[in-house]
Motif scaffolding. Sequence first.
Motif, PDB file in Angstrom:
ATOM      1  N   MET A 201      50.628  69.875  40.369  1.00 50.40           N
ATOM      2  CA  MET A 201      50.034  69.995  39.031  1.00 50.40           C
ATOM      3  C   MET A 201      49.648  71.435  38.743  1.00 50.40           C
ATOM      4  O   MET A 201      49.905  71.963  37.651  1.00 50.40           O
ATOM      5  CB  MET A 201      48.801  69.094  38.938  1.00 50.40           C
ATOM      6  N   GLN A 202      49.008  72.083  39.703  1.00 46.24           N
ATOM      7  CA  GLN A 202      48.597  73.476  39.503  1.00 46.24           C
ATOM      8  C   GLN A 202      49.802  74.379  39.268  1.00 46.24           C
ATOM      9  O   GLN A 202      49.747  75.310  38.463  1.00 46.24           O
ATOM     10  CB  GLN A 202      47.816  73.964  40.726  1.00 46.24           C
ATOM     11  N   ASN A 203      50.888  74.082  39.962  1.00 46.12           N
ATOM     12  CA  ASN A 203      52.074  74.935  39.871  1.00 46.12           C
ATOM     13  C   ASN A 203      52.814  74.748  38.547  1.00 46.12           C
ATOM     14  O   ASN A 203      53.167  75.718  37.873  1.00 46.12           O
ATOM     15  CB  ASN A 203      53.005  74.617  41.047  1.00 46.12           C
ATOM     16  N   TYR A 204      53.018  73.490  38.169  1.00 44.64           N
ATOM     17  CA  TYR A 204      53.837  73.227  36.992  1.00 44.64           C
ATOM     18  C   TYR A 204      53.037  73.162  35.697  1.00 44.64           C
ATOM     19  O   TYR A 204      53.602  73.195  34.614  1.00 44.64           O
ATOM     20  CB  TYR A 204      54.623  71.930  37.206  1.00 44.64           C
ATOM     21  N   PHE A 205      51.693  73.037  35.812  1.00 41.72           N
ATOM     22  CA  PHE A 205      50.860  73.036  34.609  1.00 41.72           C
ATOM     23  C   PHE A 205      50.225  74.405  34.372  1.00 41.72           C
ATOM     24  O   PHE A 205      49.357  74.534  33.527  1.00 41.72           O
ATOM     25  CB  PHE A 205      49.752  71.983  34.723  1.00 41.72           C
ATOM     26  N   ALA A 206      50.653  75.404  35.128  1.00 45.75           N
ATOM     27  CA  ALA A 206      50.031  76.731  35.015  1.00 45.75           C
ATOM     28  C   ALA A 206      50.144  77.286  33.603  1.00 45.75           C
ATOM     29  O   ALA A 206      49.277  78.053  33.156  1.00 45.75           O
ATOM     30  CB  ALA A 206      50.667  77.685  36.017  1.00 45.75           C
ATOM     31  N   GLY A 207      51.187  76.905  32.881  1.00 45.94           N
ATOM     32  CA  GLY A 207      51.382  77.401  31.523  1.00 45.94           C
ATOM     33  C   GLY A 207      50.309  76.950  30.549  1.00 45.94           C
ATOM     34  O   GLY A 207      50.149  77.538  29.477  1.00 45.94           O
ATOM     35  N   PHE A 208      49.539  75.917  30.920  1.00 44.10           N
ATOM     36  CA  PHE A 208      48.473  75.433  30.040  1.00 44.10           C
ATOM     37  C   PHE A 208      47.187  76.240  30.173  1.00 44.10           C
ATOM     38  O   PHE A 208      46.211  75.960  29.491  1.00 44.10           O
ATOM     39  CB  PHE A 208      48.173  73.955  30.331  1.00 44.10           C
TER      40      PHE A 208
ATOM     41  N   ALA B  21      43.648  77.537  31.011  1.00 43.58           N
ATOM     42  CA  ALA B  21      42.387  76.897  31.398  1.00 43.58           C
ATOM     43  C   ALA B  21      42.424  75.384  31.221  1.00 43.58           C
ATOM     44  O   ALA B  21      41.593  74.663  31.779  1.00 43.58           O
ATOM     45  CB  ALA B  21      41.235  77.486  30.592  1.00 43.58           C
ATOM     46  N   TRP B  22      43.405  74.896  30.450  1.00 41.24           N
ATOM     47  CA  TRP B  22      43.503  73.455  30.222  1.00 41.24           C
ATOM     48  C   TRP B  22      43.966  72.709  31.480  1.00 41.24           C
ATOM     49  O   TRP B  22      43.934  71.477  31.521  1.00 41.24           O
ATOM     50  CB  TRP B  22      44.463  73.174  29.073  1.00 41.24           C
ATOM     51  N   VAL B  23      44.392  73.449  32.482  1.00 32.81           N
ATOM     52  CA  VAL B  23      44.818  72.813  33.736  1.00 32.81           C
ATOM     53  C   VAL B  23      43.689  71.986  34.335  1.00 32.81           C
ATOM     54  O   VAL B  23      43.892  70.853  34.789  1.00 32.81           O
ATOM     55  CB  VAL B  23      45.280  73.880  34.755  1.00 32.81           C
ATOM     56  N   THR B  24      42.473  72.544  34.306  1.00 31.42           N
ATOM     57  CA  THR B  24      41.340  71.820  34.889  1.00 31.42           C
ATOM     58  C   THR B  24      41.047  70.542  34.099  1.00 31.42           C
ATOM     59  O   THR B  24      40.674  69.519  34.670  1.00 31.42           O
ATOM     60  CB  THR B  24      40.098  72.711  34.926  1.00 31.42           C
ATOM     61  N   VAL B  25      41.221  70.630  32.752  1.00 23.32           N
ATOM     62  CA  VAL B  25      41.012  69.432  31.918  1.00 23.32           C
ATOM     63  C   VAL B  25      42.060  68.376  32.255  1.00 23.32           C
ATOM     64  O   VAL B  25      41.748  67.186  32.393  1.00 23.32           O
ATOM     65  CB  VAL B  25      41.080  69.806  30.423  1.00 23.32           C
ATOM     66  N   LEU B  26      43.306  68.820  32.402  1.00 21.33           N
ATOM     67  CA  LEU B  26      44.374  67.882  32.751  1.00 21.33           C
ATOM     68  C   LEU B  26      44.140  67.267  34.125  1.00 21.33           C
ATOM     69  O   LEU B  26      44.324  66.066  34.329  1.00 21.33           O
ATOM     70  CB  LEU B  26      45.726  68.615  32.727  1.00 21.33           C
ATOM     71  N   GLN B  27      43.685  68.121  35.069  1.00 22.04           N
ATOM     72  CA  GLN B  27      43.384  67.612  36.415  1.00 22.04           C
ATOM     73  C   GLN B  27      42.291  66.561  36.355  1.00 22.04           C
ATOM     74  O   GLN B  27      42.384  65.503  36.976  1.00 22.04           O
ATOM     75  CB  GLN B  27      42.929  68.759  37.318  1.00 22.04           C
ATOM     76  N   GLY B  28      41.248  66.858  35.564  1.00 27.61           N
ATOM     77  CA  GLY B  28      40.136  65.911  35.443  1.00 27.61           C
ATOM     78  C   GLY B  28      40.587  64.602  34.840  1.00 27.61           C
ATOM     79  O   GLY B  28      40.201  63.516  35.300  1.00 27.61           O
ATOM     80  N   THR B  29      41.424  64.689  33.805  1.00 22.87           N
ATOM     81  CA  THR B  29      41.905  63.476  33.135  1.00 22.87           C
ATOM     82  C   THR B  29      42.745  62.623  34.086  1.00 22.87           C
ATOM     83  O   THR B  29      42.561  61.401  34.181  1.00 22.87           O
ATOM     84  CB  THR B  29      42.765  63.852  31.907  1.00 22.87           C
ATOM     85  N   ILE B  30      43.662  63.290  34.783  1.00 20.76           N
ATOM     86  CA  ILE B  30      44.519  62.558  35.725  1.00 20.76           C
ATOM     87  C   ILE B  30      43.682  61.962  36.855  1.00 20.76           C
ATOM     88  O   ILE B  30      43.924  60.846  37.314  1.00 20.76           O
ATOM     89  CB  ILE B  30      45.621  63.487  36.270  1.00 20.76           C
ATOM     90  N   PHE B  31      42.650  62.721  37.273  1.00 24.45           N
ATOM     91  CA  PHE B  31      41.793  62.199  38.339  1.00 24.45           C
ATOM     92  C   PHE B  31      41.040  60.945  37.880  1.00 24.45           C
ATOM     93  O   PHE B  31      40.949  59.961  38.621  1.00 24.45           O
ATOM     94  CB  PHE B  31      40.801  63.276  38.773  1.00 24.45           C
ATOM     95  N   VAL B  32      40.521  60.985  36.648  1.00 30.00           N
ATOM     96  CA  VAL B  32      39.796  59.812  36.127  1.00 30.00           C
ATOM     97  C   VAL B  32      40.723  58.603  36.054  1.00 30.00           C
ATOM     98  O   VAL B  32      40.365  57.483  36.460  1.00 30.00           O
ATOM     99  CB  VAL B  32      39.206  60.130  34.736  1.00 30.00           C
ATOM    100  N   ILE B  33      41.944  58.838  35.541  1.00 24.07           N
ATOM    101  CA  ILE B  33      42.913  57.739  35.446  1.00 24.07           C
ATOM    102  C   ILE B  33      43.257  57.195  36.840  1.00 24.07           C
ATOM    103  O   ILE B  33      43.332  55.981  37.056  1.00 24.07           O
ATOM    104  CB  ILE B  33      44.198  58.225  34.733  1.00 24.07           C
TER     105      ILE B  33
END
Length: 327
Positions: free
Chosen positions: A285-292, A294-306
């Motif tokens: 996720m960190q590697n392929y979502f790097a283009g987002f 600071a939103w990477v942490t939000v995406l990580q949090g969302t995926i973690f909650v799910i």
Amino acid sequence: MSATTEPTTTQSAARALPIGTPKHHIIIFAVLLVLLLIAPFVLYPVFIMKILCFALFASALNLLLGFGGLLSFGHAAFFGAASYVTAHAAKVWGLNPEVAILLGMASAGLLGLVIGALAIRRQGIYFAMVTLAFAQMVFFISLQAPFTGGEDGIQAVPRGNLFGVLPLANDMTLYFVVLAIVFGGLLAIYRIIHSPFGQVLKAIRDNEPRSISLGYKVNRYKLAVFVMSATIAGMAGATKALVFQLASLTDVYWTMSGEVVLMTLLGGMGTIFGPFVGAAVIVTMQNYFAGFGAWVTVLQGTIFVISVLLFREGIVGVLAKWLKKPL
């Protein structure tokens, strides 16, 4: 964190692990090894080496948390300290990579002995807070000490020659050395878990008062697993320093401790292969979502909650439940 309540299903699955080696574990290890041998010919080797280093780091924490019942929020101290020592030994002292890695592991083990001897006197959230406090001290020392390079860290760390003959400058050559180190670490953790020591450890995790009544020196077992976990986390940090040729404050910051806890929980706490899966998911996720950004942490949090909602016992934990086999 000492668990005195009813064990979870994942814990029950882990407790059911026999001392011997189940056949399906041998198959999984063999398939994993074959896939990892093929992987660098398909994917970028440095990317896979990053996954391997964090998989070993998460497995080290899982040894302490999943099988020892001790939640540490300060494991970045061992990961980062070993990274700095290895980088300094390789760059400034000019030592061979294998000696630099061993020095990094030894420093992490010694640090684990000091912190563990003080931290195991507390339980639950107090234990976690004590480890976090010590980790922040290590971060402050890393920021202020002259040999760490301050905010710049130690850069351009030479990879050197393994045993003085095998050059590691080539990514492919280094990959197979890293694979051997990480796979050796994973097998060592597996052996610890399935040893009589590991069985006592799980008994302490599930019911500490009962273990004390049976005559076990509980604090000695806790300290021993803490030092083992710190040393293996140091092995991961030392290896990462050589892969990226860098030791920085990121390795020792508290967010690194939180990240490895996340990997362990996402993959499946108390499982053998869960931390590996968790590390692969987070690093990818960190590697392929790097283009987002600071939103990477939000995406990580969302995926973690799910993931927590769908896989309460982690990805591998749920899979083990479906298959009715410990993984």
